[in-house]
Scaffold this active site. Structure first.
Site, short mmCIF file in Angstrom:
data_model
loop_
_atom_site.label_atom_id
_atom_site.label_comp_id
_atom_site.label_asym_id
_atom_site.label_seq_id
_atom_site.Cartn_x
_atom_site.Cartn_y
_atom_site.Cartn_z
NE ARG A 10 -4.25 -1.33 0.05
CZ ARG A 10 -5.28 -1.75 0.77
NH1 ARG A 10 -5.53 -1.20 1.93
NH2 ARG A 10 -6.04 -2.71 0.31
NE ARG A 23 -10.06 6.71 -5.20
CZ ARG A 23 -10.24 6.08 -4.06
NH1 ARG A 23 -9.22 5.58 -3.42
NH2 ARG A 23 -11.45 5.92 -3.56
CG ASP A 59 -8.79 -3.67 -4.52
OD1 ASP A 59 -8.27 -3.04 -3.57
OD2 ASP A 59 -9.59 -4.60 -4.34
CE1 TYR A 134 -13.08 -8.37 1.90
CE2 TYR A 134 -11.25 -9.38 0.72
CZ TYR A 134 -11.73 -8.52 1.69
OH TYR A 134 -10.84 -7.79 2.45
O1 CP3 Z 1 0.29 0.35 -3.33
C1 CP3 Z 1 -0.23 -0.79 -3.35
O2 CP3 Z 1 -0.02 -1.64 -2.45
C2 CP3 Z 1 -1.04 -1.20 -4.55
C3 CP3 Z 1 -2.43 -1.08 -4.45
C4 CP3 Z 1 -3.34 -2.07 -3.75
C5 CP3 Z 1 -4.69 -1.73 -3.48
N1 CP3 Z 1 -5.32 -2.84 -3.00
C6 CP3 Z 1 -5.32 -0.40 -3.71
C7 CP3 Z 1 -6.29 0.00 -2.68
C8 CP3 Z 1 -3.16 -3.40 -3.37
C9 CP3 Z 1 -1.90 -4.25 -3.40
C10 CP3 Z 1 -4.42 -3.88 -2.89
C11 CP3 Z 1 -4.66 -5.26 -2.44
C12 CP3 Z 1 -5.85 -5.56 -1.61
N2 CP3 Z 1 -7.11 -5.05 -1.73
C13 CP3 Z 1 -5.88 -6.54 -0.60
C14 CP3 Z 1 -4.71 -7.41 -0.22
C15 CP3 Z 1 -3.74 -6.65 0.60
C16 CP3 Z 1 -4.15 -6.50 2.03
O3 CP3 Z 1 -4.38 -5.35 2.44
O4 CP3 Z 1 -4.22 -7.52 2.72
C17 CP3 Z 1 -7.18 -6.57 -0.07
C18 CP3 Z 1 -7.65 -7.46 1.06
C19 CP3 Z 1 -7.95 -5.64 -0.80
C20 CP3 Z 1 -9.40 -5.33 -0.64
C21 CP3 Z 1 -9.54 -3.93 -0.22
N3 CP3 Z 1 -9.49 -2.84 -1.09
C22 CP3 Z 1 -9.66 -3.42 1.11
C23 CP3 Z 1 -9.75 -4.25 2.36
C24 CP3 Z 1 -9.67 -2.02 1.00
C25 CP3 Z 1 -9.70 -1.01 2.16
C26 CP3 Z 1 -11.00 -0.35 2.34
C27 CP3 Z 1 -10.81 0.88 3.21
O5 CP3 Z 1 -11.25 1.95 2.79
O6 CP3 Z 1 -10.24 0.77 4.31
C28 CP3 Z 1 -9.55 -1.69 -0.36
C29 CP3 Z 1 -9.48 -0.33 -0.93
C30 CP3 Z 1 -8.14 0.04 -1.44
N4 CP3 Z 1 -7.48 -0.63 -2.42
C31 CP3 Z 1 -7.34 1.15 -1.01
C32 CP3 Z 1 -6.18 1.13 -1.82
C33 CP3 Z 1 -5.05 2.13 -1.83
C34 CP3 Z 1 -7.64 2.14 0.11
C35 CP3 Z 1 -8.87 2.87 -0.05
C36 CP3 Z 1 -8.88 4.04 -0.95
O7 CP3 Z 1 -7.84 4.58 -1.38
O8 CP3 Z 1 -10.01 4.47 -1.23
#
Ligand code: CP3
Length: 327
Positions: A10, A23, A59, A134
Site C-alpha cells: 500500500r 483520487r 485491487d 469476500y
Molecule cells: O500500493 C499498493 O499496495 C497497490 C495497491 C493495492 C490496493 N489494494 C489499492 C487500494 C493493493 C496491493 C491492494 C490489495 C488488496 N485489496 C488486498 C490485499 C492486501 C491486504 O491489504 O491484505 C485486499 C484485502 C484488498 C481489498 C480492499 N481494497 C480493502 C480491504 C480495502 C480497504 C477499504 C478501506 O477503505 O479501508 C480496499 C481499498 C483500497 N485498495 C485502497 C487502496 C489504496 C484504500 C482505499 C482508498 O484509497 O479508497
C-alpha cells in the site's frame, strides 16, 4: 554495493496527500480502470523516496469485477458483494478471465509503467481463499464462518470454487507478466484464519497450481500465518511475506534457508514517533542478520494516518544500514 531492497505494501495510498487529491471522490475500482491515473498513482511514492520496487495500482477485486461479479469497495470498510456465492449455482457464475478483453486497462497500465520505471514492477493477485472469503461472506468478515462452513460442509462445492478462482488468478498473473511485470505478489491476506490441517487439504493444492505456472520471482504473503509458513513455502513462492506477529528470524527458520523472506515491521508502529520506530526497524534488520534474501517491508499495508516522513526515514535507514560489498 548490495543493500537490502525495501518497498511497502500500500505504498500508493491515502497516507499521501497527492493520492487523496488525485483520487478525489472517484471509486477505487474506477481509478484502477483508468490507466493514466493508475500510472500516476503508482509513481507517486517513488517520487517521494528511493523505493526498490513499484507495485501496480490495482485491487484484488479487479479481476472479479472483470468477470462480471457485482462488487463495490466501500471506503473504510472494504469490498462488498450484494449477491454472495454460497452454492454450486453461485460457483457456476464465475466464468474464466480473458485478460486482454476483460481487463485491458490493467495491462495498459503495466505497459505504460514499464516504459517509465527504472525499478522492478510488481504485479499482484488476491489468492483463492482471500477472494473466496469476500465472495462467500459478501463483505469483510472477522471469523470467516460462512466460508469455513462451505469448505467443511460442502467440500465438492468448495473444490469447484477454488478451482474456478485459481484459474482466474493464473490468467490474471500470466497476463500481468506478459505485459511487463517483473515479479508478482499473491496476497492470501486472510488465510491465517485457517489451521494447518485445513490449509494443507483445502488450500495448498490450489496455491501450488498457481505458483507452478509462474516463471518470474513470486512473493507469497498472508497475515497471521505464523503456523502456516512452512506449508506456504511448500505451496510455492520464492519469497514468503510475513506479518509482525512472527519474529523474522523465527519465520525464516520455518520457511527454510533456501527461500527469501519479506517483512515485517508492524505498520501501526510506523505511526508512532521516529524514536519508537527506529529500534523496531533495527530489530527487523538484526533478525535478518544481513543475509541475502531479505526484502524489507511492513507486516501489512501502510496505514492512512502514517506520516510520509516516517516511511522516507525508514527507506534511508534500511539502505544505509545494509550496505555491503557485492558478493
Ligand atoms: O500500493 C499498493 O499496495 C497497490 C495497491 C493495492 C490496493 N489494494 C489499492 C487500494 C493493493 C496491493 C491492494 C490489495 C488488496 N485489496 C488486498 C490485499 C492486501 C491486504 O491489504 O491484505 C485486499 C484485502 C484488498 C481489498 C480492499 N481494497 C480493502 C480491504 C480495502 C480497504 C477499504 C478501506 O477503505 O479501508 C480496499 C481499498 C483500497 N485498495 C485502497 C487502496 C489504496 C484504500 C482505499 C482508498 O484509497 O479508497
Amino acid at each position: 554495493m548490495d543493500r537490502t531492497p525495501v518497498w511497502f505494501m500500500r505504498q500508493a495510498g491515502r497516507y499521501l496527500p497527492e493520492y487523496r487529491e488525485l483520487r478525489g471522490n472517484r471509486e477505487i475500482l474506477d481509478a484502477c480502470r483508468t490507466p493514466d491515473l493508475a500510472v500516476e498513482i503508482t509513481l507517486q511514492p517513488l517520487r517521494r523516496m528511493p523505493l526498490d520496487a513499484a507495485i501496480v495500482f490495482s485491487d484484488i477485486m479487479v479481476p472479479l469485477a472483470a468477470v462480471g461479479i457485482d462488487v463495490r469497495v466501500q471506503p473504510g470498510t472494504g469490498p462488498m458483494i450484494d449477491d454472495p456465492i454460497r452454492d454450486v449455482a453461485g460457483v457456476a457464475r464465475l466464468r474464466g478471465l480473458e485478460p486482454e478483453s476483460d481487463e485491458p486497462y490493467l495491462l495498459e497500465t503495466i505497459r505504460l509503467l514499464r516504459k517509465e520505471l527504472d525499478v522492478p514492477l510488481i504485479g499482484f493477485s488476491g489468492a483463492p481463499f482471500t477472494l473466496a472469503s469476500y465472495l462467500v461472506e459478501g463483505g469483510p468478515s472477522r471469523d470467516h464462518a460462512r466460508t469455513k462452513a462451505l469448505m467443511h460442509g460442502e467440500p465438492q462445492t468448495w473444490a469447484a470454487l477454488m478451482g474456478a478462482l485459481a484459474a482466474i488468478v493464473r490468467s490474471h498473473l500470466r497476463a500481468q507478466i506478459e505485459a511487463g511485470a517483473d515479479a508478482v505478489q499473491v496476497f492470501d491476506s486472510w488465510v491465517g484464519a485457517l489451521d494447518p490441517v485445513d490449509y494443507e487439504r483445502s488450500i495448498l493444492p490450489w496455491m501450488r497450481s498457481i505458483f507452478e505456472t509462474i516463471e518470474v520471482p513470486a512473493i507469497h504473503f498472508g497475515v497471521g500465518t505464523g503456523e502456516l509458513l512452512a506449508l506456504m513455502r511448500r505451496a510455492g513462492g520464492d519469497v514468503i511475506g510475513v506479518d509482525w506477529r512472527t519474529p523474522l528470524d523465527t519465520a525464516w527458520e520455518r520457511v527454510g534457508s533456501d527461500a527469501a523472506v519479506q517483512g515485517n515491521l508492524d505498520p501501526a508502529i510506523v505511526t508512532a514517533s521516529w524514536d519508537a520506530i527506529e529500534p523496531k526497524a533495527r530489530d527487523v534488520l538484526a533478525r535478518a542478520g544481513g543475509r541475502d534474501g531479505h526484502v524489507f517491508n511492513l507486516g501489512h499495508g501502510v496505514l492512512p494516518q502514517t506520516p510520509v516522513e516516517h516511511l522516507q526515514r525508514l527507506v534511508e535507514l534500511v539502505h544505509r544500514e545494509t550496505e555491503r560489498p557485492t558478493s
